[in-house]
Design a protein around this motif. Structure first.
Motif, PDB file in Angstrom:
ATOM      1  N   GLY A 250      48.908  22.139   9.867  1.00 58.41           N
ATOM      2  CA  GLY A 250      49.149  23.298   9.022  1.00 58.41           C
ATOM      3  C   GLY A 250      47.953  24.215   8.893  1.00 58.41           C
ATOM      4  N   THR A 251      46.851  23.865   9.573  1.00 56.59           N
ATOM      5  CA  THR A 251      45.630  24.667   9.507  1.00 56.59           C
ATOM      6  C   THR A 251      45.627  25.718  10.611  1.00 56.59           C
ATOM      7  N   PRO A 252      45.465  27.003  10.279  1.00 52.58           N
ATOM      8  CA  PRO A 252      45.344  28.013  11.339  1.00 52.58           C
ATOM      9  C   PRO A 252      44.157  27.681  12.244  1.00 52.58           C
ATOM     10  N   PRO A 253      44.367  27.594  13.565  1.00 56.65           N
ATOM     11  CA  PRO A 253      43.268  27.196  14.451  1.00 56.65           C
ATOM     12  C   PRO A 253      42.152  28.239  14.465  1.00 56.65           C
ATOM     13  N   PRO A 254      40.900  27.819  14.328  1.00 54.55           N
ATOM     14  CA  PRO A 254      39.788  28.761  14.438  1.00 54.55           C
ATOM     15  C   PRO A 254      39.758  29.422  15.817  1.00 54.55           C
ATOM     16  N   ALA A 255      39.182  30.621  15.878  1.00 52.90           N
ATOM     17  CA  ALA A 255      39.150  31.376  17.132  1.00 52.90           C
ATOM     18  C   ALA A 255      38.404  30.631  18.231  1.00 52.90           C
ATOM     19  N   ALA A 256      37.441  29.789  17.861  1.00 48.96           N
ATOM     20  CA  ALA A 256      36.646  29.079  18.871  1.00 48.96           C
ATOM     21  C   ALA A 256      37.428  28.000  19.593  1.00 48.96           C
ATOM     22  N   VAL A 257      38.563  27.594  19.037  1.00 48.45           N
ATOM     23  CA  VAL A 257      39.337  26.498  19.621  1.00 48.45           C
ATOM     24  C   VAL A 257      40.234  27.032  20.728  1.00 48.45           C
TER      25      VAL A 257
ATOM     26  N   ARG B  27      47.194  18.555  43.013  1.00 51.21           N
ATOM     27  CA  ARG B  27      47.513  19.940  42.697  1.00 51.21           C
ATOM     28  C   ARG B  27      48.948  20.105  42.205  1.00 51.21           C
ATOM     29  N   HIS B  28      49.893  19.361  42.813  1.00 50.81           N
ATOM     30  CA  HIS B  28      51.283  19.547  42.392  1.00 50.81           C
ATOM     31  C   HIS B  28      51.520  19.036  40.974  1.00 50.81           C
ATOM     32  N   ILE B  29      50.762  18.012  40.568  1.00 50.78           N
ATOM     33  CA  ILE B  29      50.880  17.530  39.193  1.00 50.78           C
ATOM     34  C   ILE B  29      50.235  18.530  38.233  1.00 50.78           C
ATOM     35  N   ALA B  30      49.071  19.063  38.610  1.00 51.10           N
ATOM     36  CA  ALA B  30      48.425  20.076  37.768  1.00 51.10           C
ATOM     37  C   ALA B  30      49.336  21.278  37.566  1.00 51.10           C
ATOM     38  N   ASP B  31      49.961  21.733  38.633  1.00 52.53           N
ATOM     39  CA  ASP B  31      50.880  22.873  38.526  1.00 52.53           C
ATOM     40  C   ASP B  31      52.065  22.533  37.625  1.00 52.53           C
ATOM     41  N   GLY B  32      52.583  21.312  37.765  1.00 50.78           N
ATOM     42  CA  GLY B  32      53.715  20.891  36.946  1.00 50.78           C
ATOM     43  C   GLY B  32      53.361  20.817  35.470  1.00 50.78           C
ATOM     44  N   ILE B  33      52.152  20.367  35.168  1.00 48.68           N
ATOM     45  CA  ILE B  33      51.712  20.286  33.775  1.00 48.68           C
ATOM     46  C   ILE B  33      51.586  21.694  33.180  1.00 48.68           C
ATOM     47  N   LEU B  34      51.027  22.637  33.935  1.00 44.70           N
ATOM     48  CA  LEU B  34      50.907  24.009  33.424  1.00 44.70           C
ATOM     49  C   LEU B  34      52.283  24.634  33.214  1.00 44.70           C
ATOM     50  N   THR B  35      53.218  24.344  34.096  1.00 41.29           N
ATOM     51  CA  THR B  35      54.585  24.842  33.915  1.00 41.29           C
ATOM     52  C   THR B  35      55.206  24.252  32.652  1.00 41.29           C
ATOM     53  N   LEU B  36      54.961  22.961  32.410  1.00 39.28           N
ATOM     54  CA  LEU B  36      55.473  22.318  31.209  1.00 39.28           C
ATOM     55  C   LEU B  36      54.877  22.963  29.962  1.00 39.28           C
ATOM     56  N   ILE B  37      53.588  23.239  29.992  1.00 37.91           N
ATOM     57  CA  ILE B  37      52.932  23.878  28.848  1.00 37.91           C
ATOM     58  C   ILE B  37      53.520  25.267  28.599  1.00 37.91           C
ATOM     59  N   ASP B  38      53.790  25.988  29.678  1.00 36.92           N
ATOM     60  CA  ASP B  38      54.337  27.346  29.531  1.00 36.92           C
ATOM     61  C   ASP B  38      55.715  27.346  28.866  1.00 36.92           C
ATOM     62  N   ARG B  39      56.412  26.219  28.904  1.00 40.71           N
ATOM     63  CA  ARG B  39      57.740  26.127  28.282  1.00 40.71           C
ATOM     64  C   ARG B  39      57.671  25.749  26.807  1.00 40.71           C
ATOM     65  N   LEU B  40      56.493  25.398  26.324  1.00 38.26           N
ATOM     66  CA  LEU B  40      56.350  25.000  24.925  1.00 38.26           C
ATOM     67  C   LEU B  40      56.418  26.230  24.020  1.00 38.26           C
TER      68      LEU B  40
ATOM     69  N   PRO C  79      55.280  29.153  21.765  1.00 37.59           N
ATOM     70  CA  PRO C  79      54.007  29.871  21.915  1.00 37.59           C
ATOM     71  C   PRO C  79      53.033  29.629  20.772  1.00 37.59           C
ATOM     72  N   SER C  80      53.546  29.373  19.574  1.00 35.49           N
ATOM     73  CA  SER C  80      52.646  29.152  18.449  1.00 35.49           C
ATOM     74  C   SER C  80      52.154  27.710  18.451  1.00 35.49           C
TER      75      SER C  80
END
Length: 270
Positions: A107-114, A134-147, A149-150
């Motif tokens: 519930g804490t707004p994340p500081p800008a440095a984080v 590389r294919h796992i790294a790409d898959g993880i970034l794609t998974l993050i992009d689906r989360l 946004p906040s």
């Protein structure tokens, strides 16, 4: 900075904690840990402390015989891990404290440095060489992009050994992995650490698993979530890859986790 290296009062895999000055300790990383790692944690601790999170205060950074360290508030008291191990607290009490700390953090707004989760993972995987295919790294970034946004503030190393029970209440240490991310990241780390990593390190493997069950149950209660919704919110593949980016995984564990992550990433979406 005034102070001198006193008795060792704590030891971890990558750092030692020494008395330094009245009311202060020195967290001194072991030889070979680069200064940028230490300075990054100092920035994170300063940021979360300023945000009102129950963390120690940073008084400065020092270098001793080629080792880098941070001077911090001395937090006197046992860890939650010690209290659960000795039976001074029930496993349900330990889980409830972890859950309450997590709720407050998220519930804490994340500081800008984080850093955001995506920026943290992208930067870390790019610097990992061939440790993460590389294919796992790409898959993880794609998974993050689906989360969503906040994201709130996540500790990303939340477990009983990183909670010190002081006279003023629980305090969280080891902030090097702090990230702006959905709460499911911390929930996944607690589950992974307490149900898979910790049981291999303690005489009674069911104890950390029971703490995890109590933590997840209490978090779900406080958040007004069903247990199924809480489980669905856990980002286990992301946490498993974050763990593999560090030096702690054995070759056998690394291979096993990579196979699990790849299987999850290849699973058809519902």
């Amino acid at each position: 900075m005034q102070g001198s290296l006193g008795e060792k009062i704590g030891e971890g895999k990558f750092s030692d904690v020494h008395a330094w000055a009245p009311g202060q300790v020195l967290k001194l990383w072991k030889a070979g840990v680069p200064q940028r790692t230490v300075s990054h944690e100092a920035r994170m601790i300063r940021a979360v402390f300023a945000a009102g999170v129950p963390a120690p205060e940073v008084f400065g950074e020092v270098t001793l015989e080629g080792r880098f360290g941070i001077v911090l508030t001395r937090l006197d008291g046992p860890t939650l891990a010690h209290l659960s191990r000795t039976g001074a607290m029930t496993l349900q009490q330990v889980g409830a404290i972890l859950a309450t700390l997590a709720m407050d953090l998220h519930g804490t707004p994340p500081p800008a440095a984080v850093l955001s989760l995506r920026d943290w993972m992208d930067h870390s995987m790019r610097g990992a060489g061939d440790r993460i295919p590389r294919h796992i790294a790409d898959g993880i970034l794609t998974l993050i992009d689906r989360l969503p946004p906040s994201g709130g503030l996540c500790h990303c190393d939340l477990h009983p050994g990183n909670v010190i029970m002081t006279a003023d209440g629980p305090r969280l240490i080891d902030w090097g992995g702090a990230t702006r991310a959905p709460p499911g990241l911390d929930l996944a780390w607690c589950h992974f650490f307490l149900s898979e990593l910790a049981p291999e390190r303690v005489p009674d493997p069911e104890r950390p698993r029971a703490v995890n069950a109590a933590m997840q149950s209490e978090y779900a209660r406080q958040a007004g979530m069903s247990p199924a919704a809480l489980t669905a919110a856990m980002e286990l593949p992301i946490i498993q890859v974050r763990f593999l980016l560090g030096p702690a995984a054995s070759p056998a564990l690394r291979e096993r986790l990579l196979q699990r992550v790849e299987a999850t990433l290849n699973r058809p979406e519902d």
